[in-house]
Motif scaffolding. Structure first.
Motif, PDB file in Angstrom:
ATOM      1  N   PRO A  71      39.438  69.058  37.453  1.00 57.97           N
ATOM      2  CA  PRO A  71      38.167  68.361  37.684  1.00 57.97           C
ATOM      3  C   PRO A  71      36.960  69.290  37.542  1.00 57.97           C
ATOM      4  O   PRO A  71      35.904  68.873  37.060  1.00 57.97           O
ATOM      5  CB  PRO A  71      38.269  67.841  39.112  1.00 57.97           C
ATOM      6  CG  PRO A  71      39.713  67.800  39.410  1.00 57.97           C
ATOM      7  CD  PRO A  71      40.335  68.882  38.594  1.00 57.97           C
ATOM      8  N   LYS A  72      37.137  70.547  37.938  1.00 60.61           N
ATOM      9  CA  LYS A  72      36.021  71.489  37.831  1.00 60.61           C
ATOM     10  C   LYS A  72      35.642  71.692  36.364  1.00 60.61           C
ATOM     11  O   LYS A  72      34.454  71.722  36.022  1.00 60.61           O
ATOM     12  CB  LYS A  72      36.385  72.814  38.479  1.00 60.61           C
ATOM     13  CG  LYS A  72      35.253  73.782  38.522  1.00 60.61           C
ATOM     14  CD  LYS A  72      35.600  75.009  39.328  1.00 60.61           C
ATOM     15  CE  LYS A  72      34.378  75.909  39.408  1.00 60.61           C
ATOM     16  NZ  LYS A  72      34.571  77.056  40.231  1.00 60.61           N
ATOM     17  N   THR A  73      36.634  71.801  35.500  1.00 58.75           N
ATOM     18  CA  THR A  73      36.370  71.955  34.072  1.00 58.75           C
ATOM     19  C   THR A  73      35.669  70.718  33.524  1.00 58.75           C
ATOM     20  O   THR A  73      34.739  70.831  32.718  1.00 58.75           O
ATOM     21  CB  THR A  73      37.689  72.204  33.315  1.00 58.75           C
ATOM     22  OG1 THR A  73      38.329  73.345  33.872  1.00 58.75           O
ATOM     23  CG2 THR A  73      37.445  72.432  31.844  1.00 58.75           C
ATOM     24  N   GLN A  74      36.098  69.544  33.972  1.00 61.50           N
ATOM     25  CA  GLN A  74      35.468  68.307  33.517  1.00 61.50           C
ATOM     26  C   GLN A  74      34.012  68.227  33.977  1.00 61.50           C
ATOM     27  O   GLN A  74      33.128  67.842  33.202  1.00 61.50           O
ATOM     28  CB  GLN A  74      36.233  67.094  34.038  1.00 61.50           C
ATOM     29  CG  GLN A  74      37.576  66.907  33.377  1.00 61.50           C
ATOM     30  CD  GLN A  74      38.352  65.757  33.990  1.00 61.50           C
ATOM     31  OE1 GLN A  74      38.070  65.315  35.094  1.00 61.50           O
ATOM     32  NE2 GLN A  74      39.340  65.271  33.249  1.00 61.50           N
ATOM     33  N   VAL A  75      33.771  68.609  35.227  1.00 66.64           N
ATOM     34  CA  VAL A  75      32.412  68.546  35.751  1.00 66.64           C
ATOM     35  C   VAL A  75      31.520  69.566  35.043  1.00 66.64           C
ATOM     36  O   VAL A  75      30.357  69.285  34.750  1.00 66.64           O
ATOM     37  CB  VAL A  75      32.402  68.732  37.284  1.00 66.64           C
ATOM     38  CG1 VAL A  75      30.995  68.938  37.807  1.00 66.64           C
ATOM     39  CG2 VAL A  75      33.043  67.536  37.964  1.00 66.64           C
ATOM     40  N   GLU A  76      32.064  70.733  34.726  1.00 69.64           N
ATOM     41  CA  GLU A  76      31.281  71.718  33.976  1.00 69.64           C
ATOM     42  C   GLU A  76      30.887  71.159  32.611  1.00 69.64           C
ATOM     43  O   GLU A  76      29.753  71.342  32.159  1.00 69.64           O
ATOM     44  CB  GLU A  76      32.059  73.011  33.807  1.00 69.64           C
ATOM     45  CG  GLU A  76      32.152  73.843  35.053  1.00 69.64           C
ATOM     46  CD  GLU A  76      33.094  75.019  34.912  1.00 69.64           C
ATOM     47  OE1 GLU A  76      33.691  75.202  33.831  1.00 69.64           O
ATOM     48  OE2 GLU A  76      33.247  75.759  35.899  1.00 69.64           O
ATOM     49  N   GLY A  77      31.825  70.483  31.962  1.00 70.86           N
ATOM     50  CA  GLY A  77      31.527  69.862  30.682  1.00 70.86           C
ATOM     51  C   GLY A  77      30.455  68.783  30.817  1.00 70.86           C
ATOM     52  O   GLY A  77      29.553  68.677  29.980  1.00 70.86           O
ATOM     53  N   LEU A  78      30.543  68.007  31.893  1.00 70.35           N
ATOM     54  CA  LEU A  78      29.540  66.966  32.127  1.00 70.35           C
ATOM     55  C   LEU A  78      28.172  67.576  32.420  1.00 70.35           C
ATOM     56  O   LEU A  78      27.141  67.047  31.970  1.00 70.35           O
ATOM     57  CB  LEU A  78      29.970  66.066  33.284  1.00 70.35           C
ATOM     58  CG  LEU A  78      31.153  65.149  33.008  1.00 70.35           C
ATOM     59  CD1 LEU A  78      31.585  64.432  34.281  1.00 70.35           C
ATOM     60  CD2 LEU A  78      30.818  64.158  31.914  1.00 70.35           C
ATOM     61  N   LEU A  79      28.152  68.676  33.169  1.00 72.63           N
ATOM     62  CA  LEU A  79      26.882  69.348  33.441  1.00 72.63           C
ATOM     63  C   LEU A  79      26.230  69.822  32.143  1.00 72.63           C
ATOM     64  O   LEU A  79      25.027  69.648  31.926  1.00 72.63           O
ATOM     65  CB  LEU A  79      27.094  70.540  34.383  1.00 72.63           C
ATOM     66  CG  LEU A  79      27.356  70.223  35.850  1.00 72.63           C
ATOM     67  CD1 LEU A  79      27.862  71.462  36.577  1.00 72.63           C
ATOM     68  CD2 LEU A  79      26.109  69.680  36.523  1.00 72.63           C
ATOM     69  N   GLU A  80      27.050  70.397  31.275  1.00 67.48           N
ATOM     70  CA  GLU A  80      26.527  70.881  29.998  1.00 67.48           C
ATOM     71  C   GLU A  80      26.022  69.728  29.139  1.00 67.48           C
ATOM     72  O   GLU A  80      24.946  69.802  28.540  1.00 67.48           O
ATOM     73  CB  GLU A  80      27.596  71.676  29.259  1.00 67.48           C
ATOM     74  CG  GLU A  80      27.097  72.339  28.009  1.00 67.48           C
ATOM     75  CD  GLU A  80      28.146  73.203  27.346  1.00 67.48           C
ATOM     76  OE1 GLU A  80      27.897  73.622  26.212  1.00 67.48           O
ATOM     77  OE2 GLU A  80      29.208  73.455  27.946  1.00 67.48           O
ATOM     78  N   GLN A  81      26.792  68.648  29.084  1.00 69.12           N
ATOM     79  CA  GLN A  81      26.376  67.484  28.299  1.00 69.12           C
ATOM     80  C   GLN A  81      25.094  66.869  28.862  1.00 69.12           C
ATOM     81  O   GLN A  81      24.220  66.433  28.103  1.00 69.12           O
ATOM     82  CB  GLN A  81      27.477  66.437  28.268  1.00 69.12           C
ATOM     83  CG  GLN A  81      28.653  66.818  27.410  1.00 69.12           C
ATOM     84  CD  GLN A  81      29.747  65.764  27.464  1.00 69.12           C
ATOM     85  OE1 GLN A  81      29.574  64.689  28.029  1.00 69.12           O
ATOM     86  NE2 GLN A  81      30.885  66.072  26.878  1.00 69.12           N
ATOM     87  N   ALA A  82      24.992  66.823  30.194  1.00 70.46           N
ATOM     88  CA  ALA A  82      23.793  66.268  30.820  1.00 70.46           C
ATOM     89  C   ALA A  82      22.569  67.110  30.491  1.00 70.46           C
ATOM     90  O   ALA A  82      21.480  66.569  30.246  1.00 70.46           O
ATOM     91  CB  ALA A  82      23.977  66.165  32.326  1.00 70.46           C
ATOM     92  N   LEU A  83      22.729  68.434  30.474  1.00 73.67           N
ATOM     93  CA  LEU A  83      21.606  69.298  30.109  1.00 73.67           C
ATOM     94  C   LEU A  83      21.166  69.055  28.668  1.00 73.67           C
ATOM     95  O   LEU A  83      19.970  68.950  28.378  1.00 73.67           O
ATOM     96  CB  LEU A  83      21.983  70.772  30.285  1.00 73.67           C
ATOM     97  CG  LEU A  83      21.801  71.361  31.664  1.00 73.67           C
ATOM     98  CD1 LEU A  83      22.248  72.818  31.683  1.00 73.67           C
ATOM     99  CD2 LEU A  83      20.375  71.252  32.133  1.00 73.67           C
ATOM    100  N   LYS A  84      22.129  68.955  27.774  1.00 67.11           N
ATOM    101  CA  LYS A  84      21.798  68.716  26.367  1.00 67.11           C
ATOM    102  C   LYS A  84      21.115  67.358  26.189  1.00 67.11           C
ATOM    103  O   LYS A  84      20.120  67.237  25.477  1.00 67.11           O
ATOM    104  CB  LYS A  84      23.056  68.788  25.507  1.00 67.11           C
ATOM    105  CG  LYS A  84      23.609  70.188  25.357  1.00 67.11           C
ATOM    106  CD  LYS A  84      24.883  70.194  24.539  1.00 67.11           C
ATOM    107  CE  LYS A  84      25.450  71.587  24.403  1.00 67.11           C
ATOM    108  NZ  LYS A  84      26.706  71.606  23.635  1.00 67.11           N
ATOM    109  N   PHE A  85      21.669  66.343  26.842  1.00 70.39           N
ATOM    110  CA  PHE A  85      21.096  65.007  26.737  1.00 70.39           C
ATOM    111  C   PHE A  85      19.688  64.970  27.326  1.00 70.39           C
ATOM    112  O   PHE A  85      18.769  64.395  26.733  1.00 70.39           O
ATOM    113  CB  PHE A  85      21.989  63.991  27.442  1.00 70.39           C
ATOM    114  CG  PHE A  85      21.450  62.600  27.423  1.00 70.39           C
ATOM    115  CD1 PHE A  85      21.425  61.871  26.249  1.00 70.39           C
ATOM    116  CD2 PHE A  85      20.957  62.019  28.580  1.00 70.39           C
ATOM    117  CE1 PHE A  85      20.925  60.583  26.218  1.00 70.39           C
ATOM    118  CE2 PHE A  85      20.442  60.729  28.550  1.00 70.39           C
ATOM    119  CZ  PHE A  85      20.423  60.018  27.380  1.00 70.39           C
TER     120      PHE A  85
END
Length: 121
Positions: A71-85
């Motif tokens: 889950p931590k890896t998934q949330v890190e990916g979501l954080l990165e995607q949210a920043l880009k978006f």
């Protein structure tokens, strides 16, 4: 955003001329709708950043002993995607409001902290 941004910018730049032309032909057109597209993009970015921050906070609330690597890896990916978006929304809208700026900073800090904890392990 890439497809709509040139059209929105053109409408905003040409608003006065278009307003006169449309009035001459009695065509009703509300240019505030075009401006609301940019405001809506900021609102969408705030919503996305808020959702990701909630997921990050819930992950942080889990016990440190728990096996939460996936889950931590998934949330890190979501954080990165949210920043880009959010950055793309920022570019489209021509800036953020203070609330969106604060959320962007929080997402950035959360991603940096999450990546720093991975590096220290």
């Amino acid at each position: 955003f890439d497809a709509y941004q040139p059209a929105v910018e053109w409408y905003l730049r040409s608003a006065d001329d278009l307003r006169r032309q449309y009035a001459a032909y009695q065509i009703p057109f509300d240019f505030t709708l075009v401006k609301e597209l940019t405001t809506g993009a900021v609102g969408l970015a705030k919503y996305a950043m808020g959702m990701v921050l909630t997921a990050y906070e819930r992950l942080q609330a889990l016990q440190p002993n728990a096996d939460n690597a996936a889950p931590k890896t998934q949330v890190e990916g979501l954080l990165e995607q949210a920043l880009k978006f959010a950055f793309r929304c920022h570019q489209f809208a021509g800036g953020f409001d203070p609330e969106a700026n604060a959320l962007f900073g929080q997402v950035h800090d959360a991603l940096a902290a999450s990546l720093a904890s991975v590096d220290s392990v």
